[in-house]
Design a protein around this motif. Structure first.
Motif, mmCIF file in Angstrom:
data_model
loop_
_atom_site.group_PDB
_atom_site.id
_atom_site.type_symbol
_atom_site.label_atom_id
_atom_site.label_comp_id
_atom_site.label_asym_id
_atom_site.label_seq_id
_atom_site.Cartn_x
_atom_site.Cartn_y
_atom_site.Cartn_z
ATOM 1 N N GLU A 122 4.141 -9.193 3.259
ATOM 2 C CA GLU A 122 4.004 -7.895 3.922
ATOM 3 C C GLU A 122 4.834 -6.826 3.200
ATOM 4 O O GLU A 122 4.340 -5.721 2.935
ATOM 5 C CB GLU A 122 4.429 -8.023 5.392
ATOM 6 N N ASP A 123 6.086 -7.139 2.839
ATOM 7 C CA ASP A 123 6.927 -6.159 2.131
ATOM 8 C C ASP A 123 6.357 -5.844 0.754
ATOM 9 O O ASP A 123 6.415 -4.694 0.302
ATOM 10 C CB ASP A 123 8.371 -6.674 2.001
ATOM 11 N N TYR A 124 5.801 -6.864 0.094
ATOM 12 C CA TYR A 124 5.200 -6.644 -1.229
ATOM 13 C C TYR A 124 4.071 -5.612 -1.121
ATOM 14 O O TYR A 124 4.016 -4.643 -1.878
ATOM 15 C CB TYR A 124 4.684 -7.971 -1.789
ATOM 16 N N VAL A 125 3.181 -5.802 -0.146
ATOM 17 C CA VAL A 125 2.043 -4.881 0.034
ATOM 18 C C VAL A 125 2.548 -3.509 0.490
ATOM 19 O O VAL A 125 2.088 -2.475 0.003
ATOM 20 C CB VAL A 125 1.017 -5.467 1.049
ATOM 21 N N ARG A 126 3.526 -3.523 1.382
ATOM 22 C CA ARG A 126 4.062 -2.262 1.900
ATOM 23 C C ARG A 126 4.655 -1.419 0.770
ATOM 24 O O ARG A 126 4.371 -0.223 0.650
ATOM 25 C CB ARG A 126 5.115 -2.564 2.963
#
Ligand SMILES: Cc1cc2nc3c(=O)[nH]c(=O)nc-3n(C[C@H](O)[C@H](O)[C@H](O)COP(=O)(O)O)c2cc1C
Length: 172
Positions: A122-126
């Motif tokens: 999720e943090d990678y995509v965010r």
């Protein structure tokens, strides 16, 4: 249409027309949502370089490598605590709309998965897409003209023994 929908992970090198993209998004916004709060956000990605980076989120998203279009399905957790359910339904509407238009689609899961030991998917995509903290990322739907043939669903898949009439354990 529900029988025809299959997870299509290989796509032709052909753009999805803009009017189809709009139809797919319209279908997403017709989804039901808890208390009609409608917490959705959709990041529509048709930039090949960004799609390649999305494909690197985790192994299960590698199929995005040939996708001409990806829709990142998100929910604002400050609008609804039921955002996961609402975003999931929208993700399915997106897949059904794509199928109805003769396209193929597949869910690439992001929420509660890891990009690496240190970073959540999720943090990678965010970080990649500049999505703010309060907007949560559920999944990425890859969409395109199919480059693989899959049979539609069959009646054998229907699990009548999982259907309970009036009382659990009382099957037909
Ligand atoms: C919650 C959820 C998460 C999924 N995550 C992935 C994924 O990360 N990568 C992938 O290739 N397919 C993913 N899928 C697709 C499933 O593998 C697929 O729906 C299942 O194998 C049944 O095949 P069908 O969609 O062709 O009927 C996901 C599906 C759901 C509903």
């Amino acid at each position: 249409m529900v029988k025809k929908r299959r997870s299509i992970r290989r796509y032709q090198d052909r753009k999805v027309p803009r009017e189809y993209v709009e139809k797919i998004l319209e279908a997403a916004f017709y989804s039901p949502s808890s208390m009609n709060r409608r917490p959705w956000h959709f990041v529509v990605v048709d930039d090949r370089e960004i799609i390649q980076k999305l494909a690197n989120t985790r192994r299960a998203l590698r199929f995005l490598e040939t996708a001409p279009l990806a829709i990142v399905v998100c929910g604002d957790e400050t609008i609804s605590s039921a955002w996961v359910f609402d975003a999931s339904i929208a993700a399915e509407h997106i897949q059904l709309a794509a199928t109805a238009l003769g396209l193929g689609a597949c869910w690439g899961h992001v929420l509660d998965r890891q990009h690496s030991e240190e970073k959540s998917a999720e943090d990678y995509v965010r970080e990649l897409l500049g999505i703010p903290e309060h907007v949560r990322v559920l999944c990425v739907i890859g969409i395109g003209y199919p480059a693989e043939d899959k049979e539609e669903h069959k009646e054998e898949e229907i699990m009548w023994d999982r259907v309970h009439w009036n009382r659990f354990g009382s099957t037909l």
